[in-house]
Design an enzyme around this catalytic site. Structure first.
Site, mmCIF file in Angstrom:
data_model
loop_
_atom_site.group_PDB
_atom_site.id
_atom_site.type_symbol
_atom_site.label_atom_id
_atom_site.label_comp_id
_atom_site.label_asym_id
_atom_site.label_seq_id
_atom_site.Cartn_x
_atom_site.Cartn_y
_atom_site.Cartn_z
ATOM 1 N N THR A 1 0.835 -1.193 0.000
ATOM 2 C CA THR A 1 0.000 0.000 0.000
ATOM 3 C C THR A 1 0.876 1.251 0.000
ATOM 4 O O THR A 1 0.398 2.349 0.311
ATOM 5 C CB THR A 1 -0.916 0.028 1.243
ATOM 6 N N ARG B 1 4.137 2.490 -2.461
ATOM 7 C CA ARG B 1 4.265 3.046 -3.811
ATOM 8 C C ARG B 1 4.550 1.902 -4.788
ATOM 9 O O ARG B 1 5.282 0.966 -4.467
ATOM 10 C CB ARG B 1 5.386 4.084 -3.885
ATOM 11 N N ASP C 1 -2.378 -2.326 -3.671
ATOM 12 C CA ASP C 1 -3.166 -1.116 -3.852
ATOM 13 C C ASP C 1 -2.447 -0.134 -4.761
ATOM 14 O O ASP C 1 -3.043 0.848 -5.199
ATOM 15 C CB ASP C 1 -3.436 -0.458 -2.488
ATOM 16 N N GLU D 1 1.481 2.990 -12.530
ATOM 17 C CA GLU D 1 0.644 4.171 -12.328
ATOM 18 C C GLU D 1 1.321 5.427 -12.863
ATOM 19 O O GLU D 1 2.541 5.569 -12.806
ATOM 20 C CB GLU D 1 0.393 4.382 -10.827
ATOM 21 N N HIS E 1 -5.259 2.376 -5.830
ATOM 22 C CA HIS E 1 -4.583 3.369 -4.983
ATOM 23 C C HIS E 1 -5.592 4.075 -4.074
ATOM 24 O O HIS E 1 -5.666 5.311 -4.019
ATOM 25 C CB HIS E 1 -3.841 4.396 -5.838
ATOM 26 N N ALA F 1 -6.108 2.863 -0.642
ATOM 27 C CA ALA F 1 -5.931 2.441 0.751
ATOM 28 C C ALA F 1 -6.094 3.609 1.708
ATOM 29 O O ALA F 1 -6.632 3.461 2.804
ATOM 30 C CB ALA F 1 -4.564 1.792 0.942
#
Length: 309
Positions: free
Chosen positions: A225, A227, A251, A256, A284, A286
């Site tokens: 959770t 990066r 997550d 990204e 993303h 969390a």
């Protein structure tokens, strides 16, 4: 003081700072170049992730006294340049630590007990019991990398599930009633669940790679959770295929965009994660609950007021 808001956030930021006589301007659409051309007019900036605050940006902001990020990570800011220029950096990890911790536990429970899989099977007329036998958190040794706000909140919850929580952190003497600090080698020797709670920087970029995974003694569950680029996805997928990683709760993803608003690219490794029963992937979120949105904003306001009123 004149503050530029570059991203939409909870309205309490505007309401409370205006009440303290700050002058606020919003710009949620201008390009990086357009923002750079006027940033010298402001004493402070409040951001999330839309605009990178690189060396050029910071040098243009000749009057900047502070940068406040509504969130935890600061990787979109050139921190050494900001510090050299005397710009105070503010973030708000206290605001979404509880949200992140609950998300970690929720993903692990769903993955280890096959809840999504079993539910979807039943909805499609399939009733399998032995095939959906779960795996308990109770008694598992959970290794956390990073023991700041997110790590501590996660440890507290996993301790409540009867886990043996250990952690590794670059700062010393952080052990508490919920978790014990160990060396990285000891963590790799004992952890049955591995969860990341670290920033993204030169030391942590692709920390979880082929070598790291191979050095884990046990087959393990993996949670990220933090990066996406803390993990080299190719090697995580290889480990999922081989069984070295028993399941992954993700997550965040390597693919990204820097704004975190969408994926930059798709490839075979990502497609494997999206289609595998061994992986849970969320967008993303969390740290994104109704409660954390307000708490993140309140922490930012409190820190700005404390430092500049």
């Amino acid at each position: 003081m004149k503050i530029l808001l570059l991203d939409k956030n909870h309205p309490l930021i505007t309401e409370q700072l205006l009440s303290k006589n700050f002058i606020l301007e919003e710009d949620f659409t201008s390009s990086y170049q357009e923002i750079c051309s006027k940033i010298q007019n402001y004493d402070g900036v409040i951001i999330r992730s839309r605009i990178p605050l690189d060396k050029n940006f910071l040098e243009q902001g000749k009057n900047l006294k502070f940068i406040a990020r509504v969130g935890a990570g600061m990787e979109n800011i050139d921190i050494p340049v900001a510090e050299k220029l005397g710009i105070k950096l503010i973030n708000s990890p206290e605001g979404n630590r509880d949200s992140v911790a609950e998300h970690v536990v929720g993903m692990l429970l769903i993955l280890m007990n096959r809840l999504f899989i079993a539910s979807n099977q039943v909805k499609n007329g399939i009733w399998l019991r032995e095939e959906n036998r779960g795996d308990e958190l109770l008694g598992k040794t959970v290794g956390l990398i990073g023991y700041g706000n997110m790590g501590k909140a996660t440890a507290k919850r996993l301790y409540g599930f009867g886990c043996n929580v250990i952690f590794h952190d670059i700062l010393p003497n952080l052990s508490d009633e919920f978790a014990t600090q160990v060396s990285l080698e000891e963590l790799k020797e004992n952890a049955e669940v591995l969860s990341l709670h670290i920033p993204l920087n030169e030391e942590t970029n692709y920390l979880i790679d082929e070598k790291f995974i191979s050095e884990m003694k046990n087959n393990f569950y993996f949670v990220n959770t933090a990066r996406g680029k803390n993990v080299k996805t190719k090697y995580l997928v290889d480990a999922l295929r081989s069984g070295k990683v028993k399941g992954a709760c993700l997550d965040v993803l390597e693919y990204e965009k820097s704004s975190f608003e969408k994926l930059e690219s798709e490839n075979d490794d990502l497609n494997f994660l999206l289609n595998s029963e061994k992986a849970i992937v969320t967008p993303h979120i969390a740290g994104w609950t109704h409660q954390s949105k307000q708490k993140l904003a309140q922490v930012i306001v409190d820190k700005i007021v404390a430092g500049f009123c």
